[in-house]
Design a protein around this motif. Structure first.
Motif, PDB file in Angstrom:
ATOM      1  N   LYS B  40       0.831  -1.217   0.000  1.00 16.50           N
ATOM      2  CA  LYS B  40       0.000   0.000   0.000  1.00 16.50           C
ATOM      3  C   LYS B  40       0.863   1.263   0.000  1.00 16.50           C
ATOM      4  O   LYS B  40       0.674   2.155  -0.824  1.00 16.50           O
ATOM      5  CB  LYS B  40      -0.926   0.007   1.235  1.00 16.50           C
ATOM      6  CG  LYS B  40      -1.779  -1.238   1.363  1.00 16.50           C
ATOM      7  CD  LYS B  40      -2.670  -1.186   2.579  1.00 16.50           C
ATOM      8  CE  LYS B  40      -1.909  -1.165   3.898  1.00 16.50           C
ATOM      9  NZ  LYS B  40      -1.184  -2.380   4.232  1.00 16.50           N
ATOM     10  N   SER B  41       1.808   1.311   0.944  1.00 20.44           N
ATOM     11  CA  SER B  41       2.667   2.498   1.002  1.00 20.44           C
ATOM     12  C   SER B  41       3.482   2.634  -0.272  1.00 20.44           C
ATOM     13  O   SER B  41       3.720   3.741  -0.764  1.00 20.44           O
ATOM     14  CB  SER B  41       3.620   2.409   2.194  1.00 20.44           C
ATOM     15  OG  SER B  41       2.897   2.359   3.394  1.00 20.44           O
ATOM     16  N   THR B  42       3.904   1.490  -0.803  1.00 23.59           N
ATOM     17  CA  THR B  42       4.681   1.506  -2.034  1.00 23.59           C
ATOM     18  C   THR B  42       3.863   2.103  -3.176  1.00 23.59           C
ATOM     19  O   THR B  42       4.364   2.923  -3.951  1.00 23.59           O
ATOM     20  CB  THR B  42       5.126   0.078  -2.393  1.00 23.59           C
ATOM     21  OG1 THR B  42       5.747  -0.503  -1.245  1.00 23.59           O
ATOM     22  CG2 THR B  42       6.080   0.077  -3.560  1.00 23.59           C
ATOM     23  N   TYR B  81       2.852  11.288   5.137  1.00 22.79           N
ATOM     24  CA  TYR B  81       3.381   9.938   5.264  1.00 22.79           C
ATOM     25  C   TYR B  81       3.140   9.350   6.643  1.00 22.79           C
ATOM     26  O   TYR B  81       2.758  10.046   7.579  1.00 22.79           O
ATOM     27  CB  TYR B  81       4.868   9.915   4.918  1.00 22.79           C
ATOM     28  CG  TYR B  81       5.107  10.321   3.494  1.00 22.79           C
ATOM     29  CD1 TYR B  81       4.854   9.423   2.467  1.00 22.79           C
ATOM     30  CD2 TYR B  81       5.512  11.608   3.175  1.00 22.79           C
ATOM     31  CE1 TYR B  81       5.029   9.799   1.148  1.00 22.79           C
ATOM     32  CE2 TYR B  81       5.694  11.992   1.863  1.00 22.79           C
ATOM     33  CZ  TYR B  81       5.449  11.083   0.856  1.00 22.79           C
ATOM     34  OH  TYR B  81       5.607  11.457  -0.443  1.00 22.79           O
ATOM     35  N   GLN B  82       3.438   8.062   6.715  1.00 24.83           N
ATOM     36  CA  GLN B  82       3.193   7.307   7.934  1.00 24.83           C
ATOM     37  C   GLN B  82       3.999   7.869   9.109  1.00 24.83           C
ATOM     38  O   GLN B  82       3.508   8.008  10.205  1.00 24.83           O
ATOM     39  CB  GLN B  82       3.629   5.861   7.679  1.00 24.83           C
ATOM     40  CG  GLN B  82       2.578   4.842   8.022  1.00 24.83           C
ATOM     41  CD  GLN B  82       2.955   3.466   7.492  1.00 24.83           C
ATOM     42  OE1 GLN B  82       3.480   3.320   6.386  1.00 24.83           O
ATOM     43  NE2 GLN B  82       2.689   2.457   8.259  1.00 24.83           N
ATOM     44  N   LEU B  83       5.274   8.148   8.849  1.00 26.80           N
ATOM     45  CA  LEU B  83       6.152   8.621   9.909  1.00 26.80           C
ATOM     46  C   LEU B  83       6.696   9.989   9.528  1.00 26.80           C
ATOM     47  O   LEU B  83       7.148  10.190   8.413  1.00 26.80           O
ATOM     48  CB  LEU B  83       7.337   7.667  10.088  1.00 26.80           C
ATOM     49  CG  LEU B  83       7.007   6.303  10.654  1.00 26.80           C
ATOM     50  CD1 LEU B  83       8.207   5.394  10.538  1.00 26.80           C
ATOM     51  CD2 LEU B  83       6.560   6.426  12.100  1.00 26.80           C
ATOM     52  N   ASP B 162      -1.009   8.350   4.036  1.00 27.46           N
ATOM     53  CA  ASP B 162      -0.611   6.986   4.384  1.00 27.46           C
ATOM     54  C   ASP B 162      -0.837   6.761   5.874  1.00 27.46           C
ATOM     55  O   ASP B 162      -0.118   7.297   6.708  1.00 27.46           O
ATOM     56  CB  ASP B 162       0.868   6.759   4.033  1.00 27.46           C
ATOM     57  CG  ASP B 162       1.205   5.276   4.048  1.00 27.46           C
ATOM     58  OD1 ASP B 162       0.357   4.471   4.471  1.00 27.46           O
ATOM     59  OD2 ASP B 162       2.332   4.937   3.638  1.00 27.46           O
ATOM     60  N   GLU B 163      -1.832   6.002   6.193  1.00 27.33           N
ATOM     61  CA  GLU B 163      -2.206   5.727   7.586  1.00 27.33           C
ATOM     62  C   GLU B 163      -2.186   6.995   8.431  1.00 27.33           C
ATOM     63  O   GLU B 163      -1.442   7.104   9.399  1.00 27.33           O
ATOM     64  CB  GLU B 163      -1.253   4.676   8.182  1.00 27.33           C
ATOM     65  CG  GLU B 163      -1.325   3.375   7.415  1.00 27.33           C
ATOM     66  CD  GLU B 163      -0.544   2.259   8.097  1.00 27.33           C
ATOM     67  OE1 GLU B 163      -0.394   2.337   9.327  1.00 27.33           O
ATOM     68  OE2 GLU B 163      -0.112   1.340   7.401  1.00 27.33           O
ATOM     69  N   PRO B 164      -3.049   7.950   8.068  1.00 25.24           N
ATOM     70  CA  PRO B 164      -3.013   9.239   8.771  1.00 25.24           C
ATOM     71  C   PRO B 164      -3.448   9.129  10.225  1.00 25.24           C
ATOM     72  O   PRO B 164      -3.240  10.054  10.994  1.00 25.24           O
ATOM     73  CB  PRO B 164      -3.990  10.102   7.972  1.00 25.24           C
ATOM     74  CG  PRO B 164      -4.916   9.135   7.324  1.00 25.24           C
ATOM     75  CD  PRO B 164      -4.098   7.917   7.036  1.00 25.24           C
TER      76      PRO B 164
END
Ligand SMILES: Nc1ncnc2c1ncn2[C@@H]1O[C@H](COP(=O)(O)OP(=O)(O)OP(=O)(O)O)[C@@H](O)[C@H]1O
Ligand SMILES: [Mg+2]
Lengths: 334, 255
Positions: B40-42, B81-83, B162-164
């Motif tokens: 997913k992130s990719t 982004y996730q992080l 991405d996974e907020p």
């Protein structure tokens, strides 16, 4: 901690003001250096009037060295800031990853084999240092630069170049103390063309660096965020690295491998004025010049048979700070 | 945005995405769901030009994203982004203002319009009280909102998240989802977001994209596409559709 806009401006004014004063003071001290019969007051008076014969002589003897120290120090400090932006690691410094030693190797080779090219040696050294850095960069690259890899691979590269330098020195029959002295950076009586080329080349590098301040700020947000804001991260990092290597080369051919200055000055600058590179870059330049000149004055003032090279002093002090920081950052990570 | 037959891997030998084609409809919210490590992130990284596909293309407004200039693309697409790391002592407002960078020339200062947009982004994400605080001192949830605000200040056509909500407590999770929906409805921003909570994905997504092992498993309107059978197939858990008193339905899952 809250700080109003006005307080911030006052703080900035104080920090820059003190830096300028300190620089001027050190210039006077450096010009007077070692000459007991002239007081600081007399030197200052002589500098303004231009009629004091003794002071004129002191200026002629000591000013070149003073200027080279100031500009080389500024170059090393700013090279450090840029390098830290590229690696996103506040403990990275061109001297740790072999950039300094490779530029120094190139400078040494030119001075031994092609003495006529000495004024241009910063350029050759810069190109060579860049090639070495690109190699390190390539080896540390996989979907983004891995800053820890840069540090470890760079350390290995550094070791290789230190050996090469020693090999060259041995083949040239240089005495051990000469090798050590030139390695750790001596400022002893630079030639006029060296003075001019150092000032001109480091000014070019410093101005180029200032133009990148905004980009450094954005890179500090992280590679992905910077990319998302439209910055070509890879290209920007290469540009910053090129400027950093160039500045390192300019300094290294003059003052040898002056380790850790690129670490120390930015660190203090960030502590004093915070993270914006519009402040960190110019202030680091000042602090770098101040540190190197102070170290040189200290080296000359100490009553040793041979003047202690600047490199030894900055390396000892900077090295201790580095160790403390490294230990602390590991502690925080645990 | 259209994705045409993409293959990609982090090294040449191992493909992470294998022949992915899909489309994110303009003005809609698309949720991407799928197990950990399914790509997913990719996929988001490829959409936001973080990576280049081996084969295939990502098209934005009919043009390959690779052909856009850096700033030109950043004016159209923004990502959270996730992080996210924050270093130095930069204030929240200053950080959010960086969102205006793509719209400015080098050394060009922010004008009143920019300040208004930054103000709107701060207001929308409920950061008004934090404006002058140091961003590094914020909690994970507050920080996530700062980066969302920065992305909003970019005024993108399409927003990738991405996974907020992964690090947020349930209150902030719902709050972020409401913000995202409001921005989508008010400004017509297309939203593509990776979520792990299937219920939120269905509730806040108009469409869903379901992934598994680097491929698309299903795609379409959220409520019609996500079924207990699909959840069993993709995640290997038994899910039951439960109705609440207010008429909303949700999935209750068990192993
Ligand atoms: N930078 C990287 N280098 C090498 N491999 C990677 C990298 N990032 C991800 N991968 C691999 O690619 C695959 C897909 O990763 P990706 O991050 O896209 O998964 P994801 O669906 O976002 O998972 P999650 O739900 O855990 O966030 C994984 O197998 C992962 O190991
Ligand atoms: Mg992910």
């Amino acid at each position: 901690m809250k700080m109003t806009a006005k307080n911030k401006i006052i703080k900035k004014a104080v920090v820059y003001g003190v830096s300028v004063l300190l620089t001027l003071f050190l210039i006077v001290v450096s010009i007077k250096a070692g000459y007991d019969k002239a007081t600081l007051g007399r030197v200052i008076k002589g500098l303004f009037s231009g009629e004091d014969f003794v002071v004129d002589t002191l200026v002629r003897v000591n000013l070149p060295r003073t200027l080279v120290a100031l500009f080389s120090g500024a170059a090393l400090a700013v090279a450090g800031v840029l390098f830290q932006s590229v690696t996103r690691n506040r403990l990275a410094d061109p001297s740790i990853v072999g950039v300094s030693s490779s530029t120094y190797t190139a400078g040494l080779t030119i001075s031994l084999l092609f003495p006529a090219l000495i004024p241009f040696s910063p350029l050759f050294a810069g190109v060579f240092g860049m090639a070495v850095f690109l190699l390190i960069f390539r080896l540390s690259y996989s979907h983004g630069v891995k800053s820890n890899r840069i540090l470890t691979i760079g350390a290995a590269v550094n070791a290789v170049f230190m050996m090469i330098i020693i090999t060259i020195a041995v083949m040239q029959n240089m005495s051990a103390s000469n090798v050590l002295l030139s390695l750790s950076g001596s400022l002893a009586v630079p030639k006029p063309e060296v003075v001019y080329s150092t000032i001109a080349l480091s000014s070019v590098g410093l101005i180029a660096a200032l133009f990148c301040a905004g980009k450094c700020n954005i890179l500090a947000l992280g590679d992905k965020t910077a990319q998302g804001l439209g910055v070509n991260v890879l290209r920007m990092k290469l540009i910053l690295a090129a400027i950093s290597v160039f500045l390192t080369a300019v300094a290294a051919v003059n003052v040898g491998i002056t380790a850790f200055l690129g670490l120390l000055a930015p660190l203090i600058a960030k502590k004093l004025l915070g993270g914006s590179h519009y402040d960190v870059l110019p202030l680091s330049a000042f602090l770098g010049g101040i540190c190197l000149l102070a170290a040189d004055c200290l080296g000359r003032a100490m009553n040793t048979p041979v003047t202690l090279p600047v490199g030894i002093i900055t390396t000892v002090i900077g090295g201790m700070v580095f160790i403390v920081l490294l230990a602390r950052s590991y502690k925080n990570a645990d | 945005m259209k994705i045409e037959n993409i293959t990609f891997g982090y090294d040449k030998k191992k493909l992470v995405l294998d022949g992915v084609s899909c489309a994110f409809k303009k003005g809609r919210v698309t949720s991407i769901i799928g197990p950990n490590g399914c790509g997913k992130s990719t996929l988001l990284g490829l959409c936001s030009r973080l990576y280049k596909p081996f084969t295939g293309a990502v098209l934005l407004d009919g043009r390959n994203v690779a052909e856009y200039g850096g700033k030109e693309f950043a004016k159209k697409a923004a990502s959270v982004y996730q992080l996210n790391e924050i270093s130095g002592d930069i204030t929240v407002r200053a950080l959010v203002s960086y969102g205006r960078t793509p719209h400015k020339k080098m050394f060009e200062l922010l004008n009143d319009d920019d300040e208004k947009i930054v103000g709107y982004a701060i207001e929308k994400t409920g950061l008004k009280d934090f404006e002058t605080r140091r961003a590094a001192e914020l909690s994970g949830g507050e920080r996530q909102r700062v980066f969302l605000a920065m992305a909003l200040a970019q005024e993108p056509q399409i927003l990738f998240l991405d996974e907020p909500t992964s690090f947020l407590d349930i209150y902030y999770q719902l709050e972020i989802m409401e913000i995202v929906r409001a921005v989508n409805r008010e400004k017509g921003v297309t939203v593509v977001m990776v979520l792990h909570d299937i219920n939120q994905a269905v509730k806040y997504g108009d469409d869903v994209l379901v992934m598994k092992d680097g491929r698309i498993k299903a795609a379409g309107e959220a409520e019609k596409t996500v079924t207990p059978a699909l959840i069993k197939d993709v995640f290997g858990v038994d899910a039951e559709l439960v109705s609440r008193k207010n008429g909303e339905t949700f999935f209750a899952a068990s192993l």
